[in-house]
Design a protein around this motif. Structure first.
Motif, PDB file in Angstrom:
ATOM      1  N   SER A  27      64.569 -91.878  -5.389  1.00 56.43           N
ATOM      2  CA  SER A  27      64.705 -91.303  -6.842  1.00 56.43           C
ATOM      3  C   SER A  27      63.413 -90.465  -7.898  1.00 56.43           C
ATOM      4  O   SER A  27      64.002 -89.568  -7.866  1.00 56.43           O
ATOM      5  N   GLY A  28      62.507 -91.554  -7.744  1.00 59.48           N
ATOM      6  CA  GLY A  28      61.237 -91.398  -7.840  1.00 59.48           C
ATOM      7  C   GLY A  28      60.915 -91.939  -8.625  1.00 59.48           C
ATOM      8  O   GLY A  28      59.768 -92.187  -9.845  1.00 59.48           O
ATOM      9  N   GLY A  29      61.891 -92.885  -8.998  1.00 59.74           N
ATOM     10  CA  GLY A  29      61.550 -94.278 -10.384  1.00 59.74           C
ATOM     11  C   GLY A  29      60.790 -95.521  -9.858  1.00 59.74           C
ATOM     12  O   GLY A  29      60.998 -94.825  -8.446  1.00 59.74           O
ATOM     13  N   ILE A  30      60.504 -95.812 -10.125  1.00 62.19           N
ATOM     14  CA  ILE A  30      59.431 -97.285  -9.906  1.00 62.19           C
ATOM     15  C   ILE A  30      59.779 -98.238  -8.609  1.00 62.19           C
ATOM     16  O   ILE A  30      59.381 -97.913  -7.773  1.00 62.19           O
ATOM     17  N   ILE A  46      59.071 -94.511   8.626  1.00 66.76           N
ATOM     18  CA  ILE A  46      60.241 -94.751   6.943  1.00 66.76           C
ATOM     19  C   ILE A  46      60.218 -92.857   6.809  1.00 66.76           C
ATOM     20  O   ILE A  46      58.539 -91.817   6.647  1.00 66.76           O
ATOM     21  N   SER A  47      61.145 -92.081   6.424  1.00 66.52           N
ATOM     22  CA  SER A  47      61.200 -90.645   5.353  1.00 66.52           C
ATOM     23  C   SER A  47      62.079 -90.895   4.441  1.00 66.52           C
ATOM     24  O   SER A  47      62.295 -91.891   4.015  1.00 66.52           O
ATOM     25  N   LEU A  48      61.412 -90.070   3.708  1.00 64.01           N
ATOM     26  CA  LEU A  48      62.720 -89.915   2.262  1.00 64.01           C
ATOM     27  C   LEU A  48      63.490 -89.012   2.043  1.00 64.01           C
ATOM     28  O   LEU A  48      63.847 -87.732   2.683  1.00 64.01           O
ATOM     29  N   ALA A  49      65.184 -89.650   1.869  1.00 68.40           N
ATOM     30  CA  ALA A  49      66.077 -88.295   0.862  1.00 68.40           C
ATOM     31  C   ALA A  49      65.792 -88.539  -0.252  1.00 68.40           C
ATOM     32  O   ALA A  49      66.650 -89.860  -1.406  1.00 68.40           O
ATOM     33  N   HIS A  50      65.392 -87.633  -1.530  1.00 69.43           N
ATOM     34  CA  HIS A  50      65.728 -87.188  -2.573  1.00 69.43           C
ATOM     35  C   HIS A  50      66.850 -86.309  -2.916  1.00 69.43           C
ATOM     36  O   HIS A  50      66.718 -84.958  -2.498  1.00 69.43           O
ATOM     37  N   CYS A  51      67.728 -86.935  -3.594  1.00 68.64           N
ATOM     38  CA  CYS A  51      69.049 -85.667  -4.588  1.00 68.64           C
ATOM     39  C   CYS A  51      68.674 -85.403  -6.113  1.00 68.64           C
ATOM     40  O   CYS A  51      68.442 -85.675  -6.535  1.00 68.64           O
ATOM     41  N   ASN A  52      68.748 -84.450  -6.054  1.00 69.20           N
ATOM     42  CA  ASN A  52      68.541 -83.284  -7.360  1.00 69.20           C
ATOM     43  C   ASN A  52      69.898 -83.186  -7.932  1.00 69.20           C
ATOM     44  O   ASN A  52      71.103 -82.342  -7.180  1.00 69.20           O
TER      45      ASN A  52
END
Length: 438
Positions: A27-30, A46-52
């Protein structure tokens, strides 16, 4: 929390992740940022997945920018997407939180299929687990709801569940890790935040070791749940059978159990029934009574409760299927083969022989209607289809799944898979013999 401590934890409890392709829900949170740094330092794939979710205006866009910059700094791949969450929630009549959850996890699973990820990692921690326990306790739940967040659930893995929010915060501070603050996390209009900011601090005043106590209790509850699961598996094998996709619960065996209502709940809880009193009362109801959800129907049929998946696009709602003389096969809604043959062989319930010249084309394949009758092979005279079904002791589900093959004058040729109409039998004068088979 130290890197060495996390490494020991993940090696001991999640060794299966080492050589796998992992997708971190970030999410971008801690919490999710710390998880990303920990696994990056330990050189996991690893790869990242972020939802706006576009719920916080410019702040949501800045979260997305932060994730993209983080992926560049760490030289790892990031997937991002944007959702019109509020519109989606309105269309599906869901709360914003539930809509976001559905959008998020549906997209994560799409990514795993498209890019062959083995697991999806989330950054849930021990405090999240306690909050979930209290939420479920507040709303009312069974034993399963009190066991907290599962460490592993299908492809979802949660490596931080053993660590507290305080440990994660300390790690981020000591290692100068940057993250994004979500101002909405401080608001108490949501139940989770109210529990987080008001209820748990009060409980920790009463018991400073609350988190440790809860962790022990959660472990005991999970052990108890496993015992229940083992017993339910044993009961399932004893009282449930399956017949052509229909689950049959033996009522006489069910009522002999110590608590039939509790067992029935455990056996059927995955089928999304909500009116459990109505479900239980089916045991003592007249045959034909049923309880339905959007996906399943539970029917009382003599000595059994029958469970069938409900399909709103069921063939029972279809128009009759037209079969022309030149058709040699149909595949929908069932597979039927039509063959011109020279000799009649032994018949069975899956095939019949008819005099082709007695057929009035086009034929039709349809569901039964009140008033339908036929002349059953092996019987004298005619019989109503409804009476035939009753004599055969067919359940409501069985009746709904039966097709009638009819001539153009609506004479029934075959109760498909059951009984042929003798009016179409071949005779010594038959010149064209047609075999019909499933």
């Amino acid at each position: 929390m130290y890197l060495t401590g996390f490494a020991k934890h993940i090696n001991s409890n999640f060794s299966f992740l080492k050589e796998k392709k992992l997708l971190i829900a970030i999410s971008g949170g801690i919490d999710s940022v710390v998880l990303t740094h920990l696994l990056h330092q330990l050189k996991y794939n690893i790869s990242l997945a972020h939802c706006n979710f576009q719920l916080r205006g410019k702040e949501s866009d800045l979260d997305e920018v932060f994730i993209k910059n983080l992926s560049k700094d760490l030289s790892i791949k990031a997937y991002t997407t944007q959702f019109k969450t509020e519109q989606f929630a309105k269309e599906l009549k869901l709360s914003t939180q539930l809509a976001a959850r559905k959008l998020r996890y549906d997209w994560f699973y799409e990514l795993t299929q498209e890019y062959d990820f083995d697991y999806i990692l989330t950054a849930h921690h021990a405090d999240d687990n306690l909050e979930t326990f209290l939420i479920n306790l507040t709303r009312g739940t069974g034993l399963e709801g009190l066991t907290g967040i599962p460490v592993i659930n299908d492809k979802i893995v949660r490596p931080l569940l053993a660590f507290s929010q305080e440990e994660i915060n300390n790690y981020a501070t000591k290692n100068n890790i940057q993250w994004r603050e979500d101002a909405s996390n401080a608001e108490t209009k949501y139940l989770r935040n109210k529990i987080r900011h008001e209820i748990i601090p009060s409980l920790k005043e009463l018991n400073p070791s609350l988190l440790e106590s809860f962790t022990k209790t959660s472990a005991f509850l999970k052990q108890s749940q496993q015992i229940v699961n083992d017993k339910i598996k044993e009961v399932y094998e004893e009282i449930i059978s399956e017949d052509r996709g229909i689950l049959k619960i033996n009522i006489s065996k069910l009522v002999q159990l110590s608590n039939p209502k509790a067992y029935l709940y455990q056996l059927l809880k995955d089928y999304k029934f909500t009116e459990w009193n109505d479900v239980y009362h089916l045991i003592y109801a007249q045959s034909g009574k049923k309880v339905s959800t959007n996906l399943h129907t539970l029917l009382k049929d003599r000595d059994f409760l029958l469970l069938l998946r409900t399909d709103k696009k069921s063939p029972s709602n279809q128009e009759p299927i037209i079969i022309n003389k030149e058709n040699t096969r149909i595949t929908n809604p069932i597979n039927l083969l039509f063959e011109n043959v020279h000799q009649q062989k032994k018949i069975n319930t899956n095939s019949i022989y008819v005099d082709k010249n007695l057929l009035n084309y086009p034929l039709s394949l349809r569901k039964w209607r009140e008033g339908d009758y036929f002349y059953p092979s092996g019987m004298i005279g005619k019989k109503k289809i409804s009476k035939y079904f009753k004599d055969e002791k067919l359940s409501v589900f069985d009746k709904e799944n039966i097709w009638l093959l009819c001539s153009n004058d609506d004479k029934i040729i075959w109760v498909v898979g059951k009984r042929q109409d003798k009016r179409f039998f071949p005779t010594s004068k038959t010149t064209e013999l047609l075999k019909m088979s499933i």
